[in-house]
Write an enzyme that holds these catalytic residues in place. Structure first.
Site, mmCIF file in Angstrom:
data_model
loop_
_atom_site.group_PDB
_atom_site.id
_atom_site.type_symbol
_atom_site.label_atom_id
_atom_site.label_comp_id
_atom_site.label_asym_id
_atom_site.label_seq_id
_atom_site.Cartn_x
_atom_site.Cartn_y
_atom_site.Cartn_z
ATOM 1 N N TYR A 106 0.492 11.987 -0.337
ATOM 2 C CA TYR A 106 -0.673 12.676 0.233
ATOM 3 C C TYR A 106 -0.287 13.887 1.073
ATOM 4 O O TYR A 106 -1.157 14.564 1.609
ATOM 5 C CB TYR A 106 -1.481 11.726 1.118
ATOM 6 N N LYS A 164 6.756 -0.631 -2.072
ATOM 7 C CA LYS A 164 7.196 -0.736 -3.463
ATOM 8 C C LYS A 164 8.689 -0.395 -3.503
ATOM 9 O O LYS A 164 9.157 0.429 -4.286
ATOM 10 C CB LYS A 164 6.347 0.249 -4.297
ATOM 11 N N ASP A 195 -4.317 3.078 0.535
ATOM 12 C CA ASP A 195 -5.556 3.571 -0.061
ATOM 13 C C ASP A 195 -6.078 2.539 -1.060
ATOM 14 O O ASP A 195 -7.238 2.108 -1.005
ATOM 15 C CB ASP A 195 -5.257 4.907 -0.760
ATOM 16 N N ASP A 212 2.659 -4.716 -5.646
ATOM 17 C CA ASP A 212 1.945 -5.352 -6.763
ATOM 18 C C ASP A 212 1.732 -6.840 -6.494
ATOM 19 O O ASP A 212 0.661 -7.394 -6.770
ATOM 20 C CB ASP A 212 2.652 -5.114 -8.110
#
Ligand code: NAP
Length: 413
Positions: free
Chosen positions: A160, A227, A304, A280
């Site tokens: 972002y 992640k 987000d 995940d």
């Protein structure tokens, strides 16, 4: 106040001030607000009514908010020719605590989003989204009440940061060549390029806020979501810096999950457990074992996705409050947009902004008034008195207008 200022400072109110990183809240604080565009007007009126009544009931006139309107968005553009006058972020900074309705994203005109601009100008680095279920609100889950989590999403870094180059552009091509020439790494020809910066500074100040929140609010654990199995030096580093921060600054009040189980068999009660989960897997966890998560600290993109997914589990964005904060400025806001097709129809659900107001009341330490509102919203929904968005999903519910819903909340206080 700037000389050409468009706002009027309430004469009887007093400024919130800050000393040694602590806010000093007077009994009559001035709190700036932006009504917002589209449905903003309707939901702001409902919110103001509910908050003022709760404060009156909780403190019997001994405390009062003096609201001060400041300007951004369409109203500001139409009246003053500017989407975001400089005085607006300046006032939010100066008064420390503010609340806003949704703002239209101007098409053209050089501003990507007013919300993003406000976050950047004020360095509001933590986006906070509490997600909880109100009994009776329709949801796709069998046990939605098990999810009661507060998400801290980093707001300034990650993909972002806005550093990206279009496929085929000169700079993208030069970048691809440089990576090949200097590091012998192949990037496919004509790729678009985006940069994902994640820093120890940005990570640690976010995780610090999340852990401090867990301690202050008796929450049992903080989960670092990342992640890192794939992006080791950004997402993996986020996890490592988060643990490092917990060890360096909160060793007395936190315990790492592995130590909690391996050395204490899960028998420590007075410390916040710090753990981490891969993003995940976390999406499965919040569905399958939601009660194991109380506070989440995560990077921008993960946050987000995760905050919208969590909100969907408990009834959607109409019920989801939010805040963007820095060390001494907090801007509370509805998480949905301006829903322009419903403008001035007195129709939509004001809960997101009202609940953001509750967050604001908690933030300034006026918890009694916030609790009154929460209890009254719970009661109103149990009575099946709701706005159209919930009514269309509930059997036998009464459909109320925005202002009617606010009045029902007030009558349940
Ligand atoms: P939106 O305004 O969030 O509306 C999308 C749909 O969500 C609405 O049509 C409505 O669904 C439902 N909805 C939103 N708020 C609701 C409420 N309070 N009560 C009940 N239902 C509600 O999204 P958008 O149409 O994509 O965006 C419109 C404008 O808002 C754009 O200019 C966008 O940039 C801006 N925006 C601002 C913010 C912000 O200021 N924080 C955030 C997001 C978007 P139904 O049609 O099913 O009734």
């Amino acid at each position: 106040m700037p000389e050409d200022s468009h706002y009027t400072v309430p004469a009887d109110g007093k400024k919130i001030s800050s000393k040694n990183d602590q806010l000093i809240i007077p009994k009559n604080p001035i709190i700036p607000f932006i009504k917002g565009d589209g449905i903003g007007l309707d939901i702001w009126h409902a919110t103001e009514m509910v908050i003022n009544t709760a404060i009156k009931k909780a403190y019997k006139g001994k405390r009062i908010i003096h609201w001060m309107e400041i300007f951004a968005g369409e109203k500001s553009y139409n009246e003053f020719g500017k989407w975001l006058p400089d005085e607006t972020p300046a006032a939010i900074k100066d008064y420390h605590v503010a609340i806003k309705g949704p703002l239209t994203t101007p098409v053209g005109g050089g501003i990507r989003s007013l919300n993003v601009s406000l976050r950047q100008i004020l360095d509001l680095y933590a986006c906070i989204r509490p997600v909880r279920h109100f009994e009776g609100v329709p949801t796709p889950l069998a046990k939605p009440g098990a999810l009661n989590v507060v998400i801290f999403r980093e707001n300034t870094e990650d993909v972002y940061a806005g550093i990206e180059w279009e496929s085929g552009s000169d700079i993208a091509n030069r970048f691809i060549k440089m990576i090949k020439d200097e590091y012998n790494k192949d990037i496919r020809e004509n790729s678009g390029i985006g940069i994902k910066p994640i820093s120890p500074f940005g990570t640690k100040r976010l995780v610090r806020k999340a852990i401090q929140y867990a301690i202050d609010n008796n929450r049992k654990n903080v989960t670092l979501v990342h992640k890192g199995n794939i992006m080791k030096y950004t997402e993996g580093a986020f996890r490592d810096w988060g643990y490092e921060l917990a060890k360096d600054e909160f060793s007395d009040s936190t315990i790492i999950e592995a130590v909690f189980w391996d050395e204490y068999s899960g028998m420590v009660r007075d410390k916040v457990v710090v753990k981490d989960r891969i993003a995940d897997a976390m999406f499965q966890q919040i569905l399958l074992r939601p009660d194991e998560y109380e506070v989440i600290a995560t990077s921008n993109l993960n946050g987000d996705y995760l905050s919208d997914a969590c909100a969907a589990q408990v009834g959607g964005l109409g019920m989801a409050p939010g805040a963007n904060i820095s060390d001494d400025v907090a801007l509370f806001e509805a998480t949905h947009g301006t829903a322009p097709k419903y403008t001035n129809q007195d129709k939509v659900n004001p809960s997101s902004l009202i609940l953001s107001g509750v967050m604001m009341l908690d933030y300034i330490g006026w918890r009694e008034s916030g609790s009154l509102i929460i209890d009254a919203i719970r009661e109103t929904i149990l009575q099946k008195k709701v706005t159209y968005d919930l009514e269309r999903q509930m059997d036998g519910a009464t459909k109320l207008s925005t202002s009617g819903f606010a009045e029902a909340i007030i009558s349940n206080m």
